[in-house]
Enzyme design. Structure first.
Site, PDB file in Angstrom:
ATOM      1  N   SER A   1      98.840 101.235  52.026  1.00 20.67           N
ATOM      2  CA  SER A   1      98.350 102.556  51.650  1.00 20.67           C
ATOM      3  C   SER A   1      98.834 102.980  50.369  1.00 20.67           C
ATOM      4  O   SER A   1      99.574 102.528  49.758  1.00 20.67           O
ATOM      5  CB  SER A   1      99.003 103.464  52.849  1.00 20.67           C
TER       6      SER A   1
HETATM    7  N1  SAM Z   1     102.516 100.701  56.701  1.00 10.58           N
HETATM    8  C1  SAM Z   1     101.450  99.651  55.868  1.00 10.58           C
HETATM    9  C2  SAM Z   1     102.084  99.266  54.803  1.00 10.58           C
HETATM   10  O1  SAM Z   1     103.228  99.962  54.097  1.00 10.58           O
HETATM   11  O2  SAM Z   1     101.677  98.447  53.890  1.00 10.58           O
HETATM   12  C3  SAM Z   1     100.046  99.834  55.875  1.00 10.58           C
HETATM   13  C4  SAM Z   1      99.594  99.791  57.239  1.00 10.58           C
HETATM   14  S1  SAM Z   1      97.689  99.477  57.254  1.00 10.58           S
HETATM   15  C5  SAM Z   1      96.975 100.779  56.558  1.00 10.58           C
HETATM   16  C6  SAM Z   1      97.485  99.609  58.967  1.00 10.58           C
HETATM   17  C7  SAM Z   1      98.537  98.435  59.653  1.00 10.58           C
HETATM   18  O3  SAM Z   1      98.092  98.668  61.215  1.00 10.58           O
HETATM   19  C8  SAM Z   1      97.484  97.053  59.582  1.00 10.58           C
HETATM   20  O4  SAM Z   1      98.480  96.058  59.204  1.00 10.58           O
HETATM   21  C9  SAM Z   1      97.258  96.626  61.067  1.00 10.58           C
HETATM   22  O5  SAM Z   1      97.238  95.342  61.379  1.00 10.58           O
HETATM   23  C10 SAM Z   1      98.155  97.632  61.941  1.00 10.58           C
HETATM   24  N2  SAM Z   1      97.669  98.032  63.415  1.00 10.58           N
HETATM   25  C11 SAM Z   1      96.532  98.267  63.830  1.00 10.58           C
HETATM   26  N3  SAM Z   1      96.582  98.460  64.848  1.00 10.58           N
HETATM   27  C12 SAM Z   1      97.726  98.204  65.448  1.00 10.58           C
HETATM   28  C13 SAM Z   1      98.294  98.148  66.797  1.00 10.58           C
HETATM   29  N4  SAM Z   1      97.658  98.489  67.942  1.00 10.58           N
HETATM   30  N5  SAM Z   1      99.772  97.547  66.851  1.00 10.58           N
HETATM   31  C14 SAM Z   1     100.326  97.437  65.702  1.00 10.58           C
HETATM   32  N6  SAM Z   1      99.688  97.424  64.522  1.00 10.58           N
HETATM   33  C15 SAM Z   1      98.244  97.786  64.328  1.00 10.58           C
END
Ligand code: SAM
Length: 215
Positions: A62
């Site tokens: 992000s």
């Molecule tokens: N917090 C992260 C960072 O500091 O880099 C950025 C997160 S990224 C914008 C969104 C993440 O949510 C992705 O890695 C994706 O795989 C994960 N994601 C999406 N749906 C999910 C779910 N149902 N359970 C766990 N993770 C999920």
């Protein structure tokens, strides 16, 4: 591990403050966490730009100012047990680990969790537990949580996460249709129910059901 030069760091902190990140504990945690460690190849050279950047599995790290604003909205204290849904690169979890007692972070992509775990080990962030799974169900075994942060967009705040929040606990989550601009909301659990606050428009990748297919 060299990290950014003094001028780059100053510009980074200036961008955070200009975006509204003013809480000292959040700024300190972000100042001491090298975002470059969470990026690969050429993208690590852009670590101090205030933009989201690609990571493995088609996901993103992000934008730093959004990380700062979400962390600030979460009102983390050193006593807190925090759940993060969406480990991604591990950057947000590492910042939370500087401010909270314990951080649980979960992602549906095992590759992302493995990569993040290696960085947490390198940084000796021993108060982070990282897990592979569908985070929309939370972590019932570890509940309740003082704080929950969701870093992917849900259509509504997931019910299991609401029920795993302590009374007095805070959750920050982007909600709305996944392909559009969503609204970042803060949920406070009270004795009587939940209070919802709309904070700002954001754009996140969607919260997806089930486990990721690893390539
Ligand atoms: N917090 C992260 C960072 O500091 O880099 C950025 C997160 S990224 C914008 C969104 C993440 O949510 C992705 O890695 C994706 O795989 C994960 N994601 C999406 N749906 C999910 C779910 N149902 N359970 C766990 N993770 C999920």
């Amino acid at each position: 591990m060299s990290g950014p030069d003094a001028e780059t760091k100053m510009q980074f902190l200036f961008a955070l403050r200009s975006a509204g990140v003013t809480q000292t504990d959040v700024l300190q945690a972000m100042e001491t966490m090298d975002r470059g460690l969470f990026l690969r190849g050429l993208f690590s050279q852009r670590a101090y730009e205030d933009v989201p950047l690609p990571i493995a599995c088609g996901q993103t790290i992000s934008q730093p100012s959004i990380v700062g604003l979400m962390t600030q909205a979460l009102q983390v204290t050193p006593r807190d047990k925090v759940l993060e849904v969406g480990t991604g690169s591990g950057y947000q979890a590492a910042i939370l680990a500087k401010m909270a007692r314990r951080v649980y972070t979960i992602d549906r992509h095992s590759r992302l969790v493995q990569d993040a775990r290696q960085i947490f080990d390198t940084l000796s962030l021993t108060n982070i537990t990282s897990l592979v799974g569908d985070g929309s169900f939370g972590l019932p075994d570890q509940a309740p949580f003082d704080r929950i942060i969701v870093t992917a967009a849900a259509e509504d705040p997931p019910g299991p996460l609401l029920s795993q929040l302590k009374i007095g606990g805070v959750m920050v989550v982007p909600v709305g249709q996944s392909d559009h601009v969503q609204t970042l909301i803060r949920v406070l659990r009270t004795q009587d129910g939940f209070e919802y606050d709309e904070l700002r428009p954001v754009r996140f990748v969607p919260l997806v059901e089930g486990l990721g297919k690893e390539t």
